[in-house]
Design an enzyme around this catalytic site. Structure first.
Site, PDB file in Angstrom:
ATOM      1  N   SER A  56       0.856  -1.182   0.000  1.00 19.33           N
ATOM      2  CA  SER A  56       0.000   0.000   0.000  1.00 19.33           C
ATOM      3  C   SER A  56       0.890   1.229   0.000  1.00 19.33           C
ATOM      4  O   SER A  56       2.115   1.118   0.088  1.00 19.33           O
ATOM      5  CB  SER A  56      -0.925  -0.005   1.211  1.00 19.33           C
ATOM      6  OG  SER A  56      -0.162   0.011   2.385  1.00 19.33           O
TER       7      SER A  56
ATOM      8  N   GLY B 275       1.942   3.175  -2.214  1.00 15.92           N
ATOM      9  CA  GLY B 275       2.926   3.327  -3.281  1.00 15.92           C
ATOM     10  C   GLY B 275       4.214   2.541  -3.107  1.00 15.92           C
ATOM     11  O   GLY B 275       5.131   2.653  -3.923  1.00 15.92           O
TER      12      GLY B 275
ATOM     13  N   GLU C 133     -11.636   4.576  -4.279  1.00 14.01           N
ATOM     14  CA  GLU C 133     -10.731   5.382  -5.117  1.00 14.01           C
ATOM     15  C   GLU C 133     -11.068   5.185  -6.582  1.00 14.01           C
ATOM     16  O   GLU C 133     -11.083   4.056  -7.084  1.00 14.01           O
ATOM     17  CB  GLU C 133      -9.281   4.967  -4.871  1.00 14.01           C
ATOM     18  CG  GLU C 133      -8.796   5.306  -3.479  1.00 14.01           C
ATOM     19  CD  GLU C 133      -7.344   4.893  -3.268  1.00 14.01           C
ATOM     20  OE1 GLU C 133      -6.518   5.138  -4.164  1.00 14.01           O
ATOM     21  OE2 GLU C 133      -7.071   4.299  -2.222  1.00 14.01           O
TER      22      GLU C 133
ATOM     23  N   GLU D  42      -9.269   1.302  -6.439  1.00 16.46           N
ATOM     24  CA  GLU D  42      -9.094   0.524  -5.210  1.00 16.46           C
ATOM     25  C   GLU D  42     -10.171   0.896  -4.218  1.00 16.46           C
ATOM     26  O   GLU D  42     -10.849   1.905  -4.390  1.00 16.46           O
ATOM     27  CB  GLU D  42      -7.796   0.913  -4.493  1.00 16.46           C
ATOM     28  CG  GLU D  42      -6.551   0.734  -5.245  1.00 16.46           C
ATOM     29  CD  GLU D  42      -5.358   0.735  -4.291  1.00 16.46           C
ATOM     30  OE1 GLU D  42      -4.635  -0.241  -4.321  1.00 16.46           O
ATOM     31  OE2 GLU D  42      -5.188   1.703  -3.519  1.00 16.46           O
TER      32      GLU D  42
ATOM     33  N   ASP E 165      -6.886   8.210   4.158  1.00 14.91           N
ATOM     34  CA  ASP E 165      -6.062   9.371   4.532  1.00 14.91           C
ATOM     35  C   ASP E 165      -6.513  10.661   3.831  1.00 14.91           C
ATOM     36  O   ASP E 165      -6.540  11.722   4.445  1.00 14.91           O
ATOM     37  CB  ASP E 165      -4.548   9.097   4.394  1.00 14.91           C
ATOM     38  CG  ASP E 165      -4.126   8.597   3.033  1.00 14.91           C
ATOM     39  OD1 ASP E 165      -4.981   8.516   2.124  1.00 14.91           O
ATOM     40  OD2 ASP E 165      -2.932   8.298   2.863  1.00 14.91           O
ATOM     41  N   THR E 166      -6.924  10.566   2.571  1.00 13.75           N
ATOM     42  CA  THR E 166      -7.385  11.779   1.876  1.00 13.75           C
ATOM     43  C   THR E 166      -8.658  12.346   2.531  1.00 13.75           C
ATOM     44  O   THR E 166      -8.985  13.511   2.342  1.00 13.75           O
ATOM     45  CB  THR E 166      -7.681  11.510   0.386  1.00 13.75           C
ATOM     46  OG1 THR E 166      -8.727  10.533   0.302  1.00 13.75           O
ATOM     47  CG2 THR E 166      -6.470  10.983  -0.358  1.00 13.75           C
TER      48      THR E 166
ATOM     49  N   ARG F  83       4.802  11.407   7.509  1.00 13.69           N
ATOM     50  CA  ARG F  83       3.675  12.327   7.685  1.00 13.69           C
ATOM     51  C   ARG F  83       3.423  12.445   9.183  1.00 13.69           C
ATOM     52  O   ARG F  83       3.158  11.453   9.851  1.00 13.69           O
ATOM     53  CB  ARG F  83       2.447  11.771   6.976  1.00 13.69           C
ATOM     54  CG  ARG F  83       1.285  12.740   6.978  1.00 13.69           C
ATOM     55  CD  ARG F  83       0.230  12.334   5.974  1.00 13.69           C
ATOM     56  NE  ARG F  83      -0.398  11.083   6.352  1.00 13.69           N
ATOM     57  CZ  ARG F  83      -0.952  10.231   5.495  1.00 13.69           C
ATOM     58  NH1 ARG F  83      -0.953  10.474   4.220  1.00 13.69           N
ATOM     59  NH2 ARG F  83      -1.516   9.114   5.920  1.00 13.69           N
TER      60      ARG F  83
HETATM   61  P1  AMP Z   1      -2.516   2.836  -5.534  1.00 10.86           P
HETATM   62  O1  AMP Z   1      -1.440   2.462  -4.542  1.00 10.86           O
HETATM   63  O2  AMP Z   1      -2.944   1.710  -6.402  1.00 10.86           O
HETATM   64  O3  AMP Z   1      -3.669   3.565  -4.875  1.00 10.86           O
HETATM   65  O4  AMP Z   1      -1.864   3.943  -6.496  1.00 10.86           O
HETATM   66  C1  AMP Z   1      -1.376   5.164  -6.010  1.00 10.86           C
HETATM   67  C2  AMP Z   1      -1.537   6.262  -7.039  1.00 10.86           C
HETATM   68  O5  AMP Z   1      -0.822   5.942  -8.259  1.00 10.86           O
HETATM   69  C3  AMP Z   1      -2.966   6.479  -7.501  1.00 10.86           C
HETATM   70  O6  AMP Z   1      -3.678   7.292  -6.599  1.00 10.86           O
HETATM   71  C4  AMP Z   1      -2.760   7.129  -8.862  1.00 10.86           C
HETATM   72  O7  AMP Z   1      -2.428   8.498  -8.726  1.00 10.86           O
HETATM   73  C5  AMP Z   1      -1.543   6.396  -9.399  1.00 10.86           C
HETATM   74  N1  AMP Z   1      -1.961   5.208 -10.197  1.00 10.86           N
HETATM   75  C6  AMP Z   1      -2.150   3.961  -9.736  1.00 10.86           C
HETATM   76  N2  AMP Z   1      -2.549   3.125 -10.707  1.00 10.86           N
HETATM   77  C7  AMP Z   1      -2.627   3.853 -11.837  1.00 10.86           C
HETATM   78  C8  AMP Z   1      -2.980   3.565 -13.201  1.00 10.86           C
HETATM   79  N3  AMP Z   1      -3.327   2.339 -13.608  1.00 10.86           N
HETATM   80  N4  AMP Z   1      -2.940   4.587 -14.083  1.00 10.86           N
HETATM   81  C9  AMP Z   1      -2.579   5.837 -13.700  1.00 10.86           C
HETATM   82  N5  AMP Z   1      -2.224   6.161 -12.453  1.00 10.86           N
HETATM   83  C10 AMP Z   1      -2.239   5.197 -11.521  1.00 10.86           C
END
Ligand code: AMP
Length: 398
Positions: A160, A162, A267, A279, A286-287, A364
């Site tokens: 999670s 990122g 999301e 997701e 958090d947002t 954070r």
């Molecule tokens: P996640 O951990 O899956 O929530 O991804 C974190 C962030 O990465 C998201 O909030 C988007 O800004 C970006 N992101 C994730 N997957 C994609 C995708 N398939 N295409 C474009 N941006 C993405």
């Protein structure tokens, strides 16, 4: 009929909070407001929610046996997961034995694993998502990337915020993305998801609450992410009626499939009038910290009302608002905030200091909140107030 007795007596209610970060801290405060005893768990001492809980237990929540021992000893009325990294198969077993997991054990199990949630959202429910493939080995990964095409996004199946996630724009970045996913995944080495890059106009969190009276939605929250972590969020994100209606439909379908009572952070990516599911978190998001200033019941208050089985007849939205994460940089156990006199001198600003006991690298450690005439004004106010805050990280002189 819901009954809440005197805390620490036979008819008092007790919650076991699995994860004691800043979101858990606000959930704890809301539980305390209803006279519910809170036992807060996390893998380290002094975590934010532990400062306001009745008791704290330091334990790895990925250790299923330890988690079971604590549940059997504490006998909580509510088991409330506040993070993803939990031994969710143990929660599933405990729920079968009659323990109450919020919103459901299955929801926590499915949402921590990208394979499970994609299967539910895209395959079973037919919701629009980015194109995706899973890969267990490097060869499968290379084949998946060539089928999905560039640009694509590579993520560990279990991670999670990122961690281990990369955007692959060119061929030369393909190998590195695999290595990062192997290092950043929660289970160490393992499977990855390769997702087609969605060229969205904006992304939102649609806070959706399932409660005794049905399903309610907060105003959509727009947010800006950097390195997988949110930096800023604002509410309401302006969007077309068509897109908002579709967003609510998607949120309704996925949360109905996950079930239980509580708040969900859904999301979504929005392009024109199209809504693409990304997701969902079966807990405050958090947002959604922006709701600490924008609503009479924040996402934390809504979560607690819902899980207690109490009604939510309305969600009163006060007006445009923004949140700005306060990040500390450095190494040490002394984290000193200053500049609050200036930051909070502007009407319509507020903040939270989480009380985290240590910073290693980036962390954070607080959030700035602001109301505004419109979203731009609220964001500018939050930004300006955040810029006044100095955070000094150093080692504590023993
Ligand atoms: P996640 O951990 O899956 O929530 O991804 C974190 C962030 O990465 C998201 O909030 C988007 O800004 C970006 N992101 C994730 N997957 C994609 C995708 N398939 N295409 C474009 N941006 C993405």
């Amino acid at each position: 009929m819901v009954e809440i007795g005197t805390p620490f007596t036979a008819r008092g209610k007790k919650a076991l909070l699995l994860g004691s970060g800043e979101l858990g801290k606000e959930v704890t405060i809301e539980l305390q407001r209803y006279g519910v005893e809170v036992v807060a768990l996390d893998k380290y001492a002094g975590a934010p929610a532990m400062h306001v809980a009745n008791r704290a237990i330091v334990v790895s929540m990925l250790d299923g046996d330890a988690l079971r021992r604590i549940v059997e000893e504490e006998k909580p009325d509510y088991i409330i997961p506040e993070i993803e990294a939990i031994a969710t198969p143990t929660l599933v077993a405990l729920e079968k034995e009659g323990w109450n997991v919020v919103p459901t054990a299955r929801a926590t199990f499915i949402t921590m694993n990208r394979r499970e949630i994609r299967n539910l959202a895209a395959v079973e429910l037919g919701l629009p998502t980015s194109p995706f493939e899973f890969a267990d080995t490097e060869q499968e990964y290379l084949d998946a990337v060539s089928r999905i095409g560039l640009p694509c996004v590579v993520k560990p199946v279990m991670s999670s915020s990122g961690h281990g996630q990369s955007l692959v724009r060119e061929e030369s970045e393909i190998q590195q993305a695999w290595r990062e996913a192997q290092e950043g995944g929660r289970a160490g080495q393992g499977a990855v998801i390769v997702e087609g890059f969605v060229d969205f106009d904006y992304e939102i969190t649609l806070l959706t609450v399932r409660h005794i009276g049905g399903t309610s939605y907060c105003e959509p929250i727009g947010h800006y992410q950097k390195n997988g972590d949110y930096q800023r969020s604002w509410q309401p994100q302006p969007m077309s009626e068509v897109a908002l209606t579709k967003a609510r439909e998607v949120a309704r379908k996925i949360t109905d499939a996950l079930g239980g009572y509580g708040i969900f952070g859904v999301e979504l990516f929005i392009k024109g009038d199209d809504v693409i599911f990304s997701e969902v978190s079966p807990r405050p998001h958090d947002t959604g910290m922006v709701t600490l200033i924008s609503q009479h019941l924040s996402e934390f208050a809504l979560h607690v009302r819902a899980l207690l089985g109490l009604p939510i007849p309305e969600i009163r939205f006060y007006g445009p608002a923004a949140s700005r994460a306060l990040l500390a940089e450095g190494n040490g156990k002394s984290i000193v905030f200053s500049g609050m006199e200036k930051a909070l001198a502007t009407p319509g600003t507020d903040m939270r200091i989480f009380g985290k006991p240590e910073v290693i690298g980036h962390r954070r450690v607080g959030v700035m909140l602001a109301e505004g005439r419109d979203v731009e004004d609220a964001c500018a106010k939050a930004e300006a107030a955040a810029a006044e805050i100095k955070i000094e990280v150093s080692d504590v002189a023993e």
